[in-house]
Design a protein around this motif. Structure first.
Motif, PDB file in Angstrom:
ATOM      1  N   SER A   1     -29.686   9.652 -77.146  1.00  0.00           N
ATOM      2  CA  SER A   1     -29.541   8.869 -75.918  1.00  0.00           C
ATOM      3  C   SER A   1     -30.265   9.596 -74.796  1.00  0.00           C
ATOM      4  CB  SER A   1     -28.060   8.712 -75.542  1.00  0.00           C
ATOM      5  OG  SER A   1     -27.521   9.978 -75.155  1.00  0.00           O
ATOM      6  N   ARG A   2     -30.526   8.882 -73.720  1.00  0.00           N
ATOM      7  CA  ARG A   2     -31.185   9.530 -72.586  1.00  0.00           C
ATOM      8  C   ARG A   2     -30.269  10.539 -71.914  1.00  0.00           C
ATOM      9  NH1 ARG A   2     -35.542   5.593 -69.524  1.00  0.00           N
ATOM     10  NH2 ARG A   2     -36.600   4.886 -71.415  1.00  0.00           N
ATOM     11  N   GLU A   3     -28.964  10.299 -71.990  1.00  0.00           N
ATOM     12  CA  GLU A   3     -28.026  11.262 -71.428  1.00  0.00           C
ATOM     13  C   GLU A   3     -28.090  12.587 -72.189  1.00  0.00           C
ATOM     14  OE1 GLU A   3     -27.181   7.324 -70.174  1.00  0.00           O
ATOM     15  OE2 GLU A   3     -27.255   8.096 -72.244  1.00  0.00           O
ATOM     16  N   GLY A   4     -28.096  12.486 -73.516  1.00  0.00           N
ATOM     17  CA  GLY A   4     -28.216  13.692 -74.330  1.00  0.00           C
ATOM     18  C   GLY A   4     -29.547  14.382 -74.121  1.00  0.00           C
ATOM     19  N   TYR A   5     -30.599  13.583 -74.007  1.00  0.00           N
ATOM     20  CA  TYR A   5     -31.934  14.144 -73.801  1.00  0.00           C
ATOM     21  C   TYR A   5     -32.038  14.818 -72.435  1.00  0.00           C
ATOM     22  CZ  TYR A   5     -37.028  14.396 -73.426  1.00  0.00           C
ATOM     23  OH  TYR A   5     -38.321  14.837 -73.255  1.00  0.00           O
ATOM     24  N   ALA A   6     -31.344  14.274 -71.427  1.00  0.00           N
ATOM     25  CA  ALA A   6     -31.350  14.894 -70.098  1.00  0.00           C
ATOM     26  C   ALA A   6     -30.794  16.315 -70.174  1.00  0.00           C
ATOM     27  CB  ALA A   6     -30.541  14.053 -69.118  1.00  0.00           C
ATOM     28  N   GLN A   7     -29.770  16.534 -70.990  1.00  0.00           N
ATOM     29  CA  GLN A   7     -29.237  17.883 -71.166  1.00  0.00           C
ATOM     30  C   GLN A   7     -30.254  18.777 -71.858  1.00  0.00           C
ATOM     31  OE1 GLN A   7     -25.508  17.370 -73.245  1.00  0.00           O
ATOM     32  NE2 GLN A   7     -24.414  16.949 -71.350  1.00  0.00           N
ATOM     33  N   PHE A   8     -30.947  18.224 -72.850  1.00  0.00           N
ATOM     34  CA  PHE A   8     -31.997  18.978 -73.538  1.00  0.00           C
ATOM     35  C   PHE A   8     -33.103  19.361 -72.555  1.00  0.00           C
ATOM     36  CE2 PHE A   8     -36.180  18.685 -75.675  1.00  0.00           C
ATOM     37  CZ  PHE A   8     -36.073  19.764 -76.542  1.00  0.00           C
ATOM     38  N   LEU A   9     -33.488  18.423 -71.684  1.00  0.00           N
ATOM     39  CA  LEU A   9     -34.533  18.701 -70.699  1.00  0.00           C
ATOM     40  C   LEU A   9     -34.116  19.812 -69.740  1.00  0.00           C
ATOM     41  CD1 LEU A   9     -36.258  15.455 -69.350  1.00  0.00           C
ATOM     42  CD2 LEU A   9     -37.294  17.375 -70.574  1.00  0.00           C
ATOM     43  N   ALA A  10     -32.863  19.815 -69.335  1.00  0.00           N
ATOM     44  CA  ALA A  10     -32.375  20.875 -68.447  1.00  0.00           C
ATOM     45  C   ALA A  10     -32.499  22.233 -69.122  1.00  0.00           C
ATOM     46  CB  ALA A  10     -30.928  20.595 -68.043  1.00  0.00           C
ATOM     47  N   MET A  11     -32.189  22.273 -70.405  1.00  0.00           N
ATOM     48  CA  MET A  11     -32.338  23.509 -71.170  1.00  0.00           C
ATOM     49  C   MET A  11     -33.803  23.912 -71.247  1.00  0.00           C
ATOM     50  SD  MET A  11     -31.635  24.057 -75.216  1.00  0.00           S
ATOM     51  CE  MET A  11     -33.247  23.317 -75.559  1.00  0.00           C
ATOM     52  N   GLN A  12     -34.671  22.946 -71.526  1.00  0.00           N
ATOM     53  CA  GLN A  12     -36.102  23.219 -71.615  1.00  0.00           C
ATOM     54  C   GLN A  12     -36.651  23.720 -70.280  1.00  0.00           C
ATOM     55  OE1 GLN A  12     -37.050  23.597 -74.651  1.00  0.00           O
ATOM     56  NE2 GLN A  12     -38.512  21.943 -74.969  1.00  0.00           N
ATOM     57  N   LEU A  13     -36.191  23.126 -69.201  1.00  0.00           N
ATOM     58  CA  LEU A  13     -36.649  23.545 -67.880  1.00  0.00           C
ATOM     59  C   LEU A  13     -36.329  25.023 -67.648  1.00  0.00           C
ATOM     60  CD1 LEU A  13     -37.774  22.728 -65.023  1.00  0.00           C
ATOM     61  CD2 LEU A  13     -35.389  22.401 -64.368  1.00  0.00           C
ATOM     62  N   ALA A  14     -35.107  25.412 -67.930  1.00  0.00           N
ATOM     63  CA  ALA A  14     -34.708  26.800 -67.705  1.00  0.00           C
ATOM     64  C   ALA A  14     -35.484  27.749 -68.613  1.00  0.00           C
ATOM     65  CB  ALA A  14     -33.206  26.953 -67.927  1.00  0.00           C
ATOM     66  N   PHE A  15     -35.706  27.347 -69.863  1.00  0.00           N
ATOM     67  CA  PHE A  15     -36.455  28.216 -70.779  1.00  0.00           C
ATOM     68  C   PHE A  15     -37.905  28.359 -70.331  1.00  0.00           C
ATOM     69  CE2 PHE A  15     -39.236  28.678 -74.537  1.00  0.00           C
ATOM     70  CZ  PHE A  15     -38.864  29.961 -74.899  1.00  0.00           C
ATOM     71  N   HIS A  16     -38.537  27.249 -69.961  1.00  0.00           N
ATOM     72  CA  HIS A  16     -39.938  27.335 -69.570  1.00  0.00           C
ATOM     73  C   HIS A  16     -40.120  28.010 -68.211  1.00  0.00           C
ATOM     74  CE1 HIS A  16     -41.860  25.539 -73.011  1.00  0.00           C
ATOM     75  NE2 HIS A  16     -40.846  24.694 -73.074  1.00  0.00           N
ATOM     76  N   ARG A  17     -39.093  27.976 -67.381  1.00  0.00           N
ATOM     77  CA  ARG A  17     -39.135  28.798 -66.167  1.00  0.00           C
ATOM     78  C   ARG A  17     -39.139  30.278 -66.546  1.00  0.00           C
ATOM     79  NH1 ARG A  17     -34.841  25.568 -62.195  1.00  0.00           N
ATOM     80  NH2 ARG A  17     -36.411  24.284 -61.119  1.00  0.00           N
ATOM     81  N   ALA A  18     -38.419  30.629 -67.598  1.00  0.00           N
ATOM     82  CA  ALA A  18     -38.344  32.029 -68.020  1.00  0.00           C
ATOM     83  C   ALA A  18     -39.677  32.527 -68.580  1.00  0.00           C
ATOM     84  CB  ALA A  18     -37.232  32.204 -69.055  1.00  0.00           C
ATOM     85  N   VAL A  19     -40.388  31.662 -69.313  1.00  0.00           N
ATOM     86  CA  VAL A  19     -41.640  32.109 -69.935  1.00  0.00           C
ATOM     87  C   VAL A  19     -42.869  31.843 -69.072  1.00  0.00           C
ATOM     88  CG1 VAL A  19     -40.772  31.974 -72.299  1.00  0.00           C
ATOM     89  CG2 VAL A  19     -41.868  29.970 -71.285  1.00  0.00           C
ATOM     90  N   ALA A  20     -42.727  31.092 -67.992  1.00  0.00           N
ATOM     91  CA  ALA A  20     -43.881  30.802 -67.131  1.00  0.00           C
ATOM     92  C   ALA A  20     -44.570  32.071 -66.626  1.00  0.00           C
ATOM     93  CB  ALA A  20     -43.454  29.907 -65.961  1.00  0.00           C
TER      94      ALA A  20
END
Length: 198
Positions: free
Chosen positions: A45-64
């Motif tokens: 669902s988009r709700e579940g994917y929104a949580q995944f995106l939040a996780m991805q955002l934090a991870f890619h901020r770490a590796v940027a």
């Protein structure tokens, strides 16, 4: 299962490529993370994917910062172009999600641990092909909501091969190899923490 070498194997077996060693050393934490994300129905669902995106955002901020590091760029050609933080931010904008304030970045000290973190980041890009099919079912695509999962122009396999060839060519001693493995495991542990928070 025994970890001693089979008696018929010669003692001068070549050392496996670094990318393969990293894969074997992180197999358990990688599998646990994948199972947790699927159990949470992150792509149903988009709700579940929104949580995944939040996780991805934090991870890619770490590796940027690693993608922007000039010394790492010299070791890994094309590294800057592999950064996906901006694409994750666009995906969140597509879905009308506000960008949260950045959390403190994890401490990634030195080149060998950074290589482990970048291995995890690149590996997630390779595995995105499966996720693209899942998110297509909820109306997302390479141009809307799932931009960061889109493959490179030459295809994910070619991009992965270029990365691992450069990774394998970097000279490291035994202590540095162990530090690279620790970095990769730390990266997976960080993502697992983010998945619980997201």
């Amino acid at each position: 299962m025994s970890v001693t070498p089979a008696p018929h194997l010669p003692t001068h077996q070549p050392i496996p490529a670094r990318a393969l060693r990293l894969r074997e050393a992180t197999r358990d934490v990688h599998a646990a993370l994948d199972a947790a994300l699927m159990a949470r129905e992150s792509f149903a669902s988009r709700e579940g994917y929104a949580q995944f995106l939040a996780m991805q955002l934090a991870f890619h901020r770490a590796v940027a910062p690693l993608h922007a590091d000039l010394a790492l760029q010299a070791l890994l050609p094309g590294l800057a172009a592999r950064a996906r933080l901006a694409l994750v931010e666009q995906d969140m904008g597509d879905l009308g999600l506000a960008l949260p304030a950045p959390d403190p970045l994890p401490a990634i000290s030195g080149m060998p641990p950074a290589l482990g973190w970048l291995y995890v980041a690149e590996g997630s890009n390779l595995g995105a092909a499966v996720l693209r099919k899942l998110v297509a079912r909820i109306g997302l695509s390479d141009t809307f909501g799932a931009r960061h999962l889109a493959p490179a122009a030459g295809g994910p396999a070619a991009q992965w091969r270029a990365f691992t060839e450069a990774l394998d060519a970097i000279p490291l001693d035994a202590a540095q190899e162990a530090s690279a493995v620790a970095g990769a495991r730390d990266a997976f542990a960080h993502v697992a923490r983010l998945a619980r928070i997201a």
